[in-house]
Design a protein around this motif. Structure first.
Motif, PDB file in Angstrom:
ATOM      1  N   LYS A  45      -7.948   5.329   2.527  1.00  0.00           N
ATOM      2  CA  LYS A  45      -8.415   3.947   2.509  1.00  0.00           C
ATOM      3  C   LYS A  45      -9.596   3.783   3.470  1.00  0.00           C
TER       4      LYS A  45
ATOM      5  N   LEU B  82      -3.879   4.667   7.598  1.00  0.00           N
ATOM      6  CA  LEU B  82      -4.630   4.131   6.459  1.00  0.00           C
ATOM      7  C   LEU B  82      -5.754   5.080   6.051  1.00  0.00           C
TER       8      LEU B  82
ATOM      9  N   MET C 243       0.857  -1.187   0.000  1.00  0.00           N
ATOM     10  CA  MET C 243       0.000   0.000   0.000  1.00  0.00           C
ATOM     11  C   MET C 243       0.891   1.234   0.000  1.00  0.00           C
TER      12      MET C 243
ATOM     13  N   ILE D 226      -9.857  -2.193   2.914  1.00  0.00           N
ATOM     14  CA  ILE D 226      -8.628  -2.814   2.437  1.00  0.00           C
ATOM     15  C   ILE D 226      -8.882  -4.290   2.139  1.00  0.00           C
TER      16      ILE D 226
END
Length: 340
Positions: A50, A45, A18, A53
């Protein structure tokens, strides 16, 4: 794979890298494939945009590569080693102190025979310094069946010694008996003593004393006995080791009642090397090559004795595989094939 909300992802395993982009600062993988999501990762994240995920399905019986590598490394690891933290399923073994690397060759073979298990090492009986990387392990898949790791742990326990360890060299009191009429009568200068003293001290031991004997069996025996009486832990007898009629050192040692392990070793240089014991004290007969060759059979076997190992004839004859020195213009031992 499974798609889940970031807020619900703690403990999940990422299925791909990522990337995090901070303009003018960084662009690259922020979290790698196989990373186990932690609570502190959630805000990062979310800041990366995001909301969801993709992670590995949490199938029962499967464990992450990092946990698998950690358990595998701990199963193989013995004294004198440190382990680093698992990273992408890999762990490195490092020498915790100077010493000699001991490896169960059968144990390493047994582990590597398991599917998806990798354990790579340096050669057995290699001298190492503190901080030397001596082995590395990992598992092949990102998630592995725990049964494989359980079997690896079971196999490691079946061996009487650790699969890998670094044994420190003990400090011995070493006696030196230099034989030969030419030296005893002062016709030539002794060249053995300075070489042996330097090696013994480099190994962390001390020379008790050096005595000289002519090519007379009783005089050689008296010199050896004198060192024993003064508490020598090891005795080096130099000279008189060939098959010439006046080379009587092996005869002198054998006729003292010593337990002869081997007279001759499949190692070049050092073929006329002798190993014997009087009780628990090793008596080593050293051929002339020890004077002028930087590395010989003496350098392969003496450190093993200094760890407290008692050598057998099998230990000696096994050295034939790798026992040929290439006489390189610049010696790089132990970073070469000699003694491996």
């Amino acid at each position: 794979m499974e798609k889940i909300k970031v807020q619900d992802s703690v403990g999940a395993v990422l299925i791909h890298d990522m990337t995090q982009i901070i303009p003018g600062v960084t662009k690259g993988p922020r979290f790698r494939k196989g990373h186990v999501v932690r609570e502190e990762d959630i805000p990062i994240l979310l800041s990366m945009g995001k909301e969801h995920i993709y992670v590995w399905d949490q199938n029962p019986g499967l464990i992450h590569e990092n946990e698998a590598a950690d358990r595998l490394a701990k199963a193989a690891c013995g004294p004198g080693l440190t382990l680093d933290e698992p990273k992408e399923g890999k762990i490195t073994f490092t020498a915790a102190h100077d010493g000699l690397l001991y490896i169960s060759e059968d144990g390493i073979l047994a582990l590597n025979s398991l599917e998806y298990i990798i354990l790579a090492t340096l050669h057995n009986h290699r001298p190492v310094k503190k901080g030397t990387k001596v082995a590395g392990t990992r598992v092949v898949p990102l998630m592995i069946d725990e049964k494989v790791i359980l079997e690896a742990e079971r196999i490691a326990k079946t061996f009487s010694t650790p699969l890998l360890e670094v044994r420190p060299l003990k400090s011995f009191k070493v006696g030196i008996v230099t034989t030969g009429n030419e030296i005893y009568h002062g016709r030539i200068q002794d060249k053995f003593g300075p070489v042996l003293r330097a090696k013994v001290e480099a190994w962390g031991s001390e020379v008790l004393k050096q005595t000289f004997a002519s090519d007379d069996i009783s005089l050689i025996q008296n010199s050896i006995q004198d060192h024993l009486d003064q508490g020598a832990d090891m005795i080096l007898v130099s000279g008189g080791m060939s098959v010439d009629p006046d080379d009587v050192t092996p005869t002198a040692i054998k006729e003292m009642g010593a337990e002869l392990i081997s007279y001759g070793a499949p190692v070049l240089p050092g073929a006329m090397f002798l190993v014997a014991y009087i009780n628990d004290v090793p008596i080593l007969g050293l051929p002339g090559c020890v004077m002028y060759s930087k590395t010989t059979a003496f350098d392969l076997f003496a450190p093993r004795l200094l760890t407290g190992e008692r050598l057998s004839r099998r230990d000696i004859v096994k050295a034939g595989h790798g026992g040929l020195c290439l006489d390189c213009p610049v010696c790089s031992y132990p970073h070469c094939s000699f003694g491996k």
